[in-house]
Scaffold this active site. Structure first.
Site, PDB file in Angstrom:
ATOM      1  N   HIS A  72      -6.779  -3.092   7.752  1.00 31.15           N
ATOM      2  CA  HIS A  72      -5.711  -2.268   8.331  1.00 31.15           C
ATOM      3  C   HIS A  72      -5.983  -0.800   8.009  1.00 31.15           C
ATOM      4  CE1 HIS A  72      -2.326  -5.499   8.819  1.00 31.15           C
ATOM      5  NE2 HIS A  72      -3.476  -5.872   9.344  1.00 31.15           N
ATOM      6  N   TYR A 198       7.207  -1.007   7.225  1.00 34.24           N
ATOM      7  CA  TYR A 198       8.177  -0.805   6.148  1.00 34.24           C
ATOM      8  C   TYR A 198       9.362  -0.072   6.773  1.00 34.24           C
ATOM      9  CZ  TYR A 198       4.550  -1.800   2.615  1.00 34.24           C
ATOM     10  OH  TYR A 198       3.585  -2.390   1.837  1.00 34.24           O
ATOM     11  N   PRO A 289       7.548  -5.239  -5.697  1.00 29.56           N
ATOM     12  CA  PRO A 289       6.498  -5.545  -4.724  1.00 29.56           C
ATOM     13  C   PRO A 289       6.269  -4.483  -3.632  1.00 29.56           C
ATOM     14  CG  PRO A 289       8.421  -6.928  -4.336  1.00 29.56           C
ATOM     15  CD  PRO A 289       8.684  -6.177  -5.600  1.00 29.56           C
ATOM     16  N   LYS A 293       1.230  -3.521  -5.254  1.00 24.12           N
ATOM     17  CA  LYS A 293       0.298  -3.087  -6.306  1.00 24.12           C
ATOM     18  C   LYS A 293      -0.024  -4.164  -7.331  1.00 24.12           C
ATOM     19  CE  LYS A 293      -0.755   0.575  -4.776  1.00 24.12           C
ATOM     20  NZ  LYS A 293      -2.073   0.595  -4.249  1.00 24.12           N
ATOM     21  N   TYR A 378      -1.460   4.170  -1.898  1.00 23.56           N
ATOM     22  CA  TYR A 378      -1.368   2.850  -1.272  1.00 23.56           C
ATOM     23  C   TYR A 378      -2.757   2.218  -1.157  1.00 23.56           C
ATOM     24  CZ  TYR A 378       0.624  -0.789   1.759  1.00 23.56           C
ATOM     25  OH  TYR A 378       1.047  -1.986   2.290  1.00 23.56           O
TER      26      TYR A 378
HETATM   27  C1  PHB Z   1       3.174  -9.326   1.506  1.00 22.12           C
HETATM   28  O1  PHB Z   1       2.457  -9.504   2.501  1.00 22.12           O
HETATM   29  O2  PHB Z   1       3.657 -10.277   0.887  1.00 22.12           O
HETATM   30  C2  PHB Z   1       3.481  -7.950   1.070  1.00 22.12           C
HETATM   31  C3  PHB Z   1       2.867  -6.888   1.706  1.00 22.12           C
HETATM   32  C4  PHB Z   1       3.147  -5.593   1.330  1.00 22.12           C
HETATM   33  C5  PHB Z   1       4.045  -5.360   0.317  1.00 22.12           C
HETATM   34  C6  PHB Z   1       4.646  -6.411  -0.341  1.00 22.12           C
HETATM   35  C7  PHB Z   1       4.365  -7.707   0.039  1.00 22.12           C
HETATM   36  O3  PHB Z   1       4.320  -4.078  -0.023  1.00 22.12           O
END
Ligand code: PHB
Ligand code: APR
Length: 383
Positions: A72, A198, A289, A293, A378
Site C-alpha cells: 500500500h 481511518y 492499535p 505499531k 506510519y
Molecule cells: C488491522 O488490519 O487489523 C489493522 C490495521 C491498521 C490498524 C490497526 C489494525 O491501525
C-alpha cells in the site's frame, strides 16, 4: 537441558528472535503456553512497516510475503464529507505492506520447523530463576513432566500477561487507558477500498482494513464495557456504512465471521533488561492499535536484541549494555505516534475537542510537513 538463549513466549517476537539468533549460529529454546494452532489463529493487525518487510526478506522469510502481501502506498484519512489519500511513497519514499500477522507467524513457524530449532508448546508453570547470575527456566511440559533449561540468557517475549516482566525488580511503569475500545469485525467480503480508511465521525471512529482480496477487517469505536450481544450484524453494517460513508462510495457487505471487543491502552515498563534477562515486544510495552505499531515494534526490539546478543556471545557487551535505552527510544516514538493517532481520530471529550481534532485532520492533509510526519511514523523509522 542447556541452551544459549531461553525464550519465553512464541508469538511473533519470540519466534523471530529465535530465527535471527539461529542465522548467527546461536541456539535457543522456545517455551509457549498455548498450542501452535492457537497462536496462529489469533487475529491481529497485519500492517508491516517498510523496515519490517526488508528484515523478513533479508532473513529468508520473504517468499510468501512477496507473493501474497499487498503493498500500500499510503492510507485514506477521512471525516464527514472528506476523504483524503496520503501517499507515503510521494511524501517520504516508503510504503507499507498488508500481510496478516497470522501469515507472518505461519512463516516463522515453518522456518523454525525447517531449521529444527526446539520449541515446547502447551507448557505450564513457567518460572524464571536467578536471572542475574546463572539463569534457568523451569516449566511443566505438555505431557506433565517437570523440566528445566539452563541458559546464558533468558528473553521474555511472553506478551503483556506473561510472567517475565515480574522478574525485573522495581520496574518503572507508565500507563494510559482510553475511555473507548474497538469492536473488531472480520468479514468474508472483498475490501471496498484499495487502501486502509481511518475515519473520524461524530458517532465515533471507524476503520476499514483488509486481510486478503476476499477478506475485510473493520473496527468501530465503542465503549470499553460494550456488550457485544448488542451488536447484530445488521447494526454493525449500518454503523460502518454511516461512519465510513462518503458521497459516491458504497460499502460492500458480506458474512461476518468474527467479532470481538479490544481494549485500548498505552503501557511502557522499564528497564527492558535486568542482568541476563531481556524483555521484548508486548512483554515490555503495549500501544493502542491505531497505526498498527504493535507487531512492528516487537520486530524492532528483537532485531536490535539479536544483534546485541550476537555481539555479546562474541565478547562485545556494548550493545547489550545499551539495549534497554536504545530500544526505549523507538518504543516512546511509537507510543507517542499511536497515542496521537488515537487521540486525533476517536470521539471523546466535548465539542471543543471535536473541533481541535478536525483542525488537526485538516492540517495533516493540507500541510506537506504535517503529512510527512504522519507518513514517516506510519511507514516506520529505519531499523
Ligand atoms: C488491522 O488490519 O487489523 C489493522 C490495521 C491498521 C490498524 C490497526 C489494525 O491501525
Ligand atoms: N509461558 C509461556 N508462554 C507464555 C506465557 C507463559 N507463562 N504467558 C504468555 N505466553 C505467550 C503467549 O501465549 C503468546 O503466544 O507469549 C506469547 C506472547 O506473544 P504476543 O502476545 O503475540 O506478544 P509479542 O510476540 O510481543 O507480539 C508482538 O504483535 O499484534 C501484536 O499484540 C501483538 O503487539 C504484539 C506484537
Amino acid at each position: 537441558m542447556r541452551t544459549q538463549v531461553a525464550i519465553v513466549g512464541a508469538g511473533p517476537a519470540g519466534l523471530l528472535l529465535s530465527h535471527l539468533l539461529g542465522l548467527e549460529g546461536i541456539d535457543s529454546v522456545l517455551l509457549e503456553r498455548q498450542t501452535a494452532e492457537y497462536v496462529q489463529a489469533r487475529i491481529r493487525a497485519g500492517i508491516l512497516e517498510a523496515g519490517t518487510v526488508e528484515l523478513l526478506r533479508n532473513t529468508g522469510l520473504g517468499d510468501r510475503l512477496d507473493a501474497e502481501g499487498m503493498e500500500h502506498r499510503g492510507i485514506h484519512l477521512q471525516w464527514p464529507e472528506n476523504r483524503h489519500h496520503l501517499d507515503f511513497v510521494d511524501l517520504i519514499g516508503r510504503s507499507v505492506t498488508v500481510y496478516g500477522q497470522t501469515e507472518v507467524t505461519k512463516d516463522l513457524m515453518a522456518a523454525r520447523e525447517k531449521a529444527g530449532r526446539p520449541a515446547f508448546y502447551s507448557v505450564s508453570d513457567v518460572t524464571l530463576h536467578d536471572v542475574t547470575e546463572q539463569p534457568s527456566v523451569s516449566f511443566v511440559d505438555a505431557d506433565g513432566r517437570a523440566q528445566r533449561i539452563d541458559a546464558d540468557v533468558v528473553v521474555g517475549c511472553d506478551g503483556f500477561h506473561g510472567p517475565s516482566r515480574t522478574s525485573v525488580p522495581s520496574p518503572q511503569v507508565w500507563e494510559r487507558t482510553y475511555p473507548f475500545a474497538w469492536l473488531g469485525v472480520l468479514a468474508d467480503v472483498a475490501p471496498s477500498t484499495d487502501e486502509l480508511i481511518y475515519a473520524w465521525h461524530p458517532d465515533g471512529f471507524a476503520m476499514h482494513s483488509m486481510r486478503s482480496p476476499r477478506v475485510s477487517r473493520f473496527y468501530l469505536q465503542v465503549t470499553p464495557d460494550e456488550d457485544i450481544a448488542q451488536w447484530s450484524d445488521d447494526r454493525i453494517w449500518t454503523a460502518l456504512s454511516a461512519r465510513l460513508g462518503v458521497a459516491g462510495w458504497t460499502l460492500e457487505t458480506g458474512p461476518i465471521t468474527e467479532k470481538s471487543v479490544l481494549p485500548m491502552r498505552s503501557f511502557v515498563s522499564t528497564p527492558m533488561r535486568h542482568g541476563n534477562l531481556y524483555l521484548a515486544g508486548d512483554a515490555a510495552h503495549i500501544v493502542p492499535p491505531t497505526g498498527a505499531k504493535g507487531l512492528n515494534l516487537a520486530v524492532a526490539d528483537v532485531a536490535l536484541l539479536a544483534t546485541a546478543l550476537t555481539a555479546s556471545f562474541r565478547g562485545d557487551d556494548s550493545l547489550v549494555d545499551a539495549y534497554s535505552e536504545t530500544a526505549l527510544r523507538r518504543v516512546w516514538r511509537c507510543t507517542h505516534f499511536s497515542w496521537w493517532m488515537t487521540s486525533m481520530l476517536h470521539r471523546h471529550g466535548d465539542d471543543f475537542d471535536a473541533q481541535l481534532q478536525l483542525s488537526q485532520l485538516r492540517r495533516t492533509v493540507t500541510s506537506e510537513p504535517a503529512a510527512r510526519e504522519l507518513a514517516d511514523n506510519y511507514a516506520g523509522l529505519p531499523l
